[in-house]
Write a protein that holds these residues in place. Sequence first.
Motif, PDB file in Angstrom:
ATOM      1  N   UNK A  22       0.987  -1.244  -0.059  1.00 49.94           N
ATOM      2  CA  UNK A  22      -0.140  -0.077  -0.015  1.00 49.94           C
ATOM      3  C   UNK A  22       0.958   1.160   0.069  1.00 49.94           C
ATOM      4  N   UNK A  23       0.336   2.311  -0.335  1.00 48.55           N
ATOM      5  CA  UNK A  23       1.160   3.561  -0.501  1.00 48.55           C
ATOM      6  C   UNK A  23       2.031   3.589   1.144  1.00 48.55           C
ATOM      7  N   UNK A  24       3.090   4.344   1.309  1.00 47.55           N
ATOM      8  CA  UNK A  24       4.113   4.268   2.519  1.00 47.55           C
ATOM      9  C   UNK A  24       3.135   4.983   3.612  1.00 47.55           C
ATOM     10  N   UNK A  25       2.374   6.002   3.360  1.00 48.47           N
ATOM     11  CA  UNK A  25       1.997   6.745   4.360  1.00 48.47           C
ATOM     12  C   UNK A  25       0.633   5.986   5.059  1.00 48.47           C
ATOM     13  N   UNK A  26       0.362   4.868   4.366  1.00 53.05           N
ATOM     14  CA  UNK A  26      -0.626   3.972   4.980  1.00 53.05           C
ATOM     15  C   UNK A  26      -0.099   3.053   5.804  1.00 53.05           C
ATOM     16  N   UNK A  27       1.103   2.720   5.921  1.00 59.98           N
ATOM     17  CA  UNK A  27       1.935   1.889   6.654  1.00 59.98           C
ATOM     18  C   UNK A  27       2.732   2.792   8.155  1.00 59.98           C
ATOM     19  N   UNK A  28       3.311   3.783   7.659  1.00 60.05           N
ATOM     20  CA  UNK A  28       3.928   4.810   8.561  1.00 60.05           C
ATOM     21  C   UNK A  28       3.250   6.269   8.333  1.00 60.05           C
ATOM     22  N   UNK A  72       3.493  12.650  10.635  1.00 64.03           N
ATOM     23  CA  UNK A  72       3.176  12.972  11.788  1.00 64.03           C
ATOM     24  C   UNK A  72       1.831  14.156  11.479  1.00 64.03           C
ATOM     25  N   UNK A  73       1.714  14.668  10.607  1.00 66.06           N
ATOM     26  CA  UNK A  73       0.324  15.450  10.309  1.00 66.06           C
ATOM     27  C   UNK A  73      -0.834  14.880  10.733  1.00 66.06           C
ATOM     28  N   UNK A  74      -0.867  13.653  10.352  1.00 69.20           N
ATOM     29  CA  UNK A  74      -2.172  12.826  10.479  1.00 69.20           C
ATOM     30  C   UNK A  74      -2.239  11.966  11.730  1.00 69.20           C
ATOM     31  N   UNK A  75      -1.244  11.914  12.545  1.00 70.11           N
ATOM     32  CA  UNK A  75      -0.837  11.240  13.797  1.00 70.11           C
ATOM     33  C   UNK A  75      -2.395  11.572  14.798  1.00 70.11           C
ATOM     34  N   UNK A 114      -5.124  12.969  14.197  1.00 71.28           N
ATOM     35  CA  UNK A 114      -6.355  12.604  13.488  1.00 71.28           C
ATOM     36  C   UNK A 114      -6.576  11.072  13.752  1.00 71.28           C
ATOM     37  N   UNK A 115      -5.567  10.270  13.795  1.00 77.24           N
ATOM     38  CA  UNK A 115      -5.760   8.873  13.715  1.00 77.24           C
ATOM     39  C   UNK A 115      -5.853   8.443  15.164  1.00 77.24           C
ATOM     40  N   UNK A 116      -5.327   9.028  16.121  1.00 75.26           N
ATOM     41  CA  UNK A 116      -5.577   9.143  17.626  1.00 75.26           C
ATOM     42  C   UNK A 116      -7.201   9.450  17.911  1.00 75.26           C
ATOM     43  N   UNK A 117      -7.421  10.611  17.179  1.00 77.19           N
ATOM     44  CA  UNK A 117      -8.995  11.010  17.649  1.00 77.19           C
ATOM     45  C   UNK A 117      -9.866  10.008  16.928  1.00 77.19           C
ATOM     46  N   UNK A 118      -9.579   9.506  16.107  1.00 76.96           N
ATOM     47  CA  UNK A 118     -10.727   8.423  15.337  1.00 76.96           C
ATOM     48  C   UNK A 118     -10.567   7.109  16.073  1.00 76.96           C
ATOM     49  N   UNK A 119      -9.297   6.722  16.453  1.00 71.56           N
ATOM     50  CA  UNK A 119      -9.251   5.205  17.352  1.00 71.56           C
ATOM     51  C   UNK A 119      -9.973   5.614  18.548  1.00 71.56           C
ATOM     52  N   UNK A 120      -9.989   6.912  19.395  1.00 68.85           N
ATOM     53  CA  UNK A 120     -10.693   6.931  20.593  1.00 68.85           C
ATOM     54  C   UNK A 120     -12.090   7.051  20.224  1.00 68.85           C
ATOM     55  N   UNK A 121     -12.602   7.681  19.180  1.00 67.02           N
ATOM     56  CA  UNK A 121     -14.240   7.701  18.861  1.00 67.02           C
ATOM     57  C   UNK A 121     -14.523   6.303  18.614  1.00 67.02           C
ATOM     58  N   UNK A 122     -13.776   5.311  18.030  1.00 73.31           N
ATOM     59  CA  UNK A 122     -14.184   4.083  17.599  1.00 73.31           C
ATOM     60  C   UNK A 122     -14.221   3.128  18.785  1.00 73.31           C
ATOM     61  N   UNK A 123     -13.273   3.534  19.762  1.00 72.92           N
ATOM     62  CA  UNK A 123     -13.125   2.655  21.192  1.00 72.92           C
ATOM     63  C   UNK A 123     -14.306   3.157  21.591  1.00 72.92           C
ATOM     64  N   UNK A 124     -14.829   4.270  21.800  1.00 73.56           N
ATOM     65  CA  UNK A 124     -16.089   4.684  22.569  1.00 73.56           C
ATOM     66  C   UNK A 124     -17.304   4.039  22.081  1.00 73.56           C
ATOM     67  N   UNK A 125     -17.473   3.975  20.766  1.00 70.67           N
ATOM     68  CA  UNK A 125     -18.478   3.537  20.118  1.00 70.67           C
ATOM     69  C   UNK A 125     -18.314   1.991  20.335  1.00 70.67           C
ATOM     70  N   UNK A 126     -17.593   1.339  20.475  1.00 72.63           N
ATOM     71  CA  UNK A 126     -17.470  -0.157  20.186  1.00 72.63           C
ATOM     72  C   UNK A 126     -17.622  -0.621  21.633  1.00 72.63           C
ATOM     73  N   UNK A 127     -17.233   0.380  22.605  1.00 69.19           N
ATOM     74  CA  UNK A 127     -17.313  -0.060  24.104  1.00 69.19           C
ATOM     75  C   UNK A 127     -18.755   0.117  24.758  1.00 69.19           C
ATOM     76  N   UNK A 128     -19.542   0.572  24.170  1.00 65.77           N
ATOM     77  CA  UNK A 128     -20.707   1.055  24.476  1.00 65.77           C
ATOM     78  C   UNK A 128     -21.956  -0.108  24.141  1.00 65.77           C
ATOM     79  N   UNK A 129     -22.377  -0.739  25.132  1.00 60.99           N
ATOM     80  CA  UNK A 129     -23.334  -2.048  24.946  1.00 60.99           C
ATOM     81  C   UNK A 129     -24.701  -1.441  25.362  1.00 60.99           C
ATOM     82  N   UNK A 130     -25.668  -1.127  24.205  1.00 58.99           N
ATOM     83  CA  UNK A 130     -26.999  -0.675  24.612  1.00 58.99           C
ATOM     84  C   UNK A 130     -27.726  -1.960  24.894  1.00 58.99           C
ATOM     85  N   UNK A 131     -28.784  -1.541  25.605  1.00 55.50           N
ATOM     86  CA  UNK A 131     -29.544  -2.767  26.423  1.00 55.50           C
ATOM     87  C   UNK A 131     -30.583  -3.608  25.904  1.00 55.50           C
TER      88      UNK A 131
END
Length: 293
Positions: free
Chosen positions: A125-131, A134-137, A139-156
């Motif tokens: 894949x293009x190199x920027x998709x492996x490493x 720094x400019x998107x770091x 963004x990736x952290x924010x998205x990872x946190x957003x995903x973890x928050x969604x997937x960690x919520x168990x609706x009843x």
Amino acid sequence: MMRGRAFFFMLLMVSVMYLSVVAVPVQAAQLRVECPEVIGIGLPFVVKVESDEPLDKIRVEWAGKALQASGQKSSSMEFLLGTDVMKSKPGTETLRIVKLGLSPLSVETSILIEDRKFPEQRLTVPDEMVTPPAAVQARIERETAEIRKVLGTASPVSHLALPLIRPVPGDVSSAYGLTRYFNDQARNPHRGLDLKAALGDPVHAAAAGQVALAADHYYGGRSVFLDHGLGVYSVYMHLNEISVRQGEMIEAGQVVGRAGETGRVTGPHLHLGLYVLDLAVDPSALFFGKAVQ
Ligand SMILES: [Zn+2]
């Protein structure tokens, strides 16, 4: 004398009460659980719970996580749990189920998680998709946190029905669990299923649910996260187009978007993820109504 007799009488009463508690068997309400004794790593499995009374409030504890189901009128219920190729470890894990209420009941059992070997996959894949630069770091952290928050919520309440609907008719192009190398560098194993799809092909919801997240992510590209309740989510990645809005209720089989090649991809396809309590499980095990393969 009277005081002594009263004391003796009281002692007798206490003894009788005590004896009646220990000696007379009381027909207690029961909680029964059916689940596999052994499960291969990465596989989902169905748990069935039965009681003599309605299971209106249940707490499930599994792999250090918990979910709560409520509003059940029936005295039996089924739900999905699973193990993750990356996060779970082979060995014994405890499953604990508690029926909440005035007189709580609980049942505990252990499940053996068995190791499985997964093939290697090498992708370019293009190199920027492996490493990532720094400019998107951030963004990736924010998205990872957003995903973890969604997937960690168990609706009843559960909207899940098995077997799952195949979101696209195409064959599997990359199986779940593959040990992955991007441009010869080791990365996380493949925690979903890649299905062949052409650019623009409609992508259908695997089951009914609510759109928990519809977003454009660095790795996943345009993605839809469907909440099926009780901690179960299906995720559709690399879409060319998203056709649903966050918060919307989706019927099983409804189109959630169009297949594409956004994010970290080598070409157009659908990446289908299935998560239970933030554990990525193999969705293919649930396409044919068979939870354990
Ligand atoms: Zn994939």
